[in-house]
Design a protein around this motif. Structure first.
Motif, PDB file in Angstrom:
ATOM      1  N   VAL A  57       0.838  -1.199   0.000  1.00 21.81           N
ATOM      2  CA  VAL A  57       0.000   0.000   0.000  1.00 21.81           C
ATOM      3  C   VAL A  57       0.874   1.251   0.000  1.00 21.81           C
ATOM      4  O   VAL A  57       2.028   1.219   0.402  1.00 21.81           O
ATOM      5  N   ASN A  58       0.302   2.321  -0.479  1.00 15.92           N
ATOM      6  CA  ASN A  58       0.991   3.609  -0.551  1.00 15.92           C
ATOM      7  C   ASN A  58       2.278   3.522  -1.370  1.00 15.92           C
ATOM      8  O   ASN A  58       3.296   4.100  -1.011  1.00 15.92           O
ATOM      9  N   THR A  59       2.189   2.826  -2.472  1.00 16.88           N
ATOM     10  CA  THR A  59       3.328   2.729  -3.387  1.00 16.88           C
ATOM     11  C   THR A  59       3.315   3.945  -4.307  1.00 16.88           C
ATOM     12  O   THR A  59       2.343   4.704  -4.357  1.00 16.88           O
ATOM     13  N   GLU A  60       4.374   4.125  -5.047  1.00 15.67           N
ATOM     14  CA  GLU A  60       4.423   5.234  -6.012  1.00 15.67           C
ATOM     15  C   GLU A  60       3.283   5.098  -7.027  1.00 15.67           C
ATOM     16  O   GLU A  60       2.662   6.097  -7.400  1.00 15.67           O
ATOM     17  N   ALA A  61       2.989   3.874  -7.449  1.00 10.36           N
ATOM     18  CA  ALA A  61       1.879   3.654  -8.386  1.00 10.36           C
ATOM     19  C   ALA A  61       0.555   4.079  -7.747  1.00 10.36           C
ATOM     20  O   ALA A  61      -0.299   4.675  -8.418  1.00 10.36           O
ATOM     21  N   LYS A  64       0.420   7.910  -7.779  1.00 10.96           N
ATOM     22  CA  LYS A  64       0.121   8.424  -9.121  1.00 10.96           C
ATOM     23  C   LYS A  64      -1.349   8.218  -9.465  1.00 10.96           C
ATOM     24  O   LYS A  64      -1.992   9.101 -10.042  1.00 10.96           O
ATOM     25  N   LEU A  65      -1.868   7.052  -9.106  1.00  9.71           N
ATOM     26  CA  LEU A  65      -3.277   6.773  -9.361  1.00  9.71           C
ATOM     27  C   LEU A  65      -4.165   7.734  -8.572  1.00  9.71           C
ATOM     28  O   LEU A  65      -5.154   8.245  -9.104  1.00  9.71           O
ATOM     29  N   ALA A  66      -3.804   7.997  -7.319  1.00  9.72           N
ATOM     30  CA  ALA A  66      -4.577   8.942  -6.506  1.00  9.72           C
ATOM     31  C   ALA A  66      -4.622  10.306  -7.184  1.00  9.72           C
ATOM     32  O   ALA A  66      -5.684  10.936  -7.265  1.00  9.72           O
ATOM     33  N   TYR A  67      -3.472  10.760  -7.685  1.00 11.23           N
ATOM     34  CA  TYR A  67      -3.445  12.057  -8.357  1.00 11.23           C
ATOM     35  C   TYR A  67      -4.360  12.046  -9.589  1.00 11.23           C
ATOM     36  O   TYR A  67      -5.147  12.980  -9.791  1.00 11.23           O
ATOM     37  N   LEU A  68      -4.293  10.981 -10.379  1.00  7.74           N
ATOM     38  CA  LEU A  68      -5.134  10.906 -11.578  1.00  7.74           C
ATOM     39  C   LEU A  68      -6.620  10.884 -11.222  1.00  7.74           C
ATOM     40  O   LEU A  68      -7.432  11.568 -11.863  1.00  7.74           O
ATOM     41  N   GLY A  94       2.894  11.794  -6.151  1.00  7.12           N
ATOM     42  CA  GLY A  94       2.241  11.186  -7.309  1.00  7.12           C
ATOM     43  C   GLY A  94       2.306  12.015  -8.562  1.00  7.12           C
ATOM     44  O   GLY A  94       1.785  11.631  -9.601  1.00  7.12           O
ATOM     45  N   VAL A  95       2.944  13.169  -8.453  1.00  4.43           N
ATOM     46  CA  VAL A  95       3.028  14.104  -9.564  1.00  4.43           C
ATOM     47  C   VAL A  95       4.204  15.038  -9.279  1.00  4.43           C
ATOM     48  O   VAL A  95       4.618  15.192  -8.130  1.00  4.43           O
ATOM     49  N   GLU A  96       4.741  15.652 -10.323  1.00  2.00           N
ATOM     50  CA  GLU A  96       5.824  16.605 -10.110  1.00  2.00           C
ATOM     51  C   GLU A  96       5.307  17.789  -9.299  1.00  2.00           C
ATOM     52  O   GLU A  96       4.209  18.291  -9.540  1.00  2.00           O
ATOM     53  N   ARG A  97       6.092  18.242  -8.350  1.00  2.00           N
ATOM     54  CA  ARG A  97       5.697  19.352  -7.480  1.00  2.00           C
ATOM     55  C   ARG A  97       5.451  20.608  -8.311  1.00  2.00           C
ATOM     56  O   ARG A  97       6.243  20.961  -9.176  1.00  2.00           O
TER      57      ARG A  97
END
Length: 127
Positions: A57-61, A64-68, A94-97
């Motif tokens: 859980v709480n992986t980079e993937a 990124k999915l949360a941001y999308l 999950g995204v570039e700052r």
């Protein structure tokens, strides 16, 4: 380290003694908690979630999915999603700052009267 359960028990006992809450309200809260845990399968002998570890859980993937997903919901007009998108952009999760992107997301949420977005904007403007 203090036990959170002890803290809740102590706070509930104090609130009961001061008449802030009733025994019936405590009983209702406990009943709702147990019902929720039953629905989540916490008392089942085994669940589909048994093999999930903290590494899953709480992986980079996931981030990124949360941001999308927040972006899609924000684009659909959801003020809470606008705020959460802003928090991810501000922190670069999950995204570039992007402070500019965060401000834009917070402003959109603030226009929908989202109080936390208004506070986040004020904090960014102070910096």
């Amino acid at each position: 380290m203090t036990d959170p359960v002890d803290n809740v028990s102590r706070a509930a006992r104090t609130a009961l003694e001061k008449g802030i809450i009733t025994e019936a309200e405590i009983d209702g809260a406990i009943r709702n908690t147990i019902i929720g845990r039953i629905h989540l399968g916490h008392f089942d002998p085994s669940t589909p979630f048994d093999d999930i570890t903290l590494d899953d859980v709480n992986t980079e993937a996931d981030r990124k999915l949360a941001y999308l997903l927040y972006s899609d919901a924000a684009d659909a007009g959801n003020a809470e999603a606008m705020y959460r998108k802003g928090t991810l952009l501000r922190a670069g999760i999950g995204v570039e700052r992007s402070i500019e992107g965060a401000i834009e997301a917070f402003e959109s949420a603030a226009k929908s009267h989202h109080p936390k977005a208004m506070i986040a904007l004020a904090e960014l403007y102070e910096d």
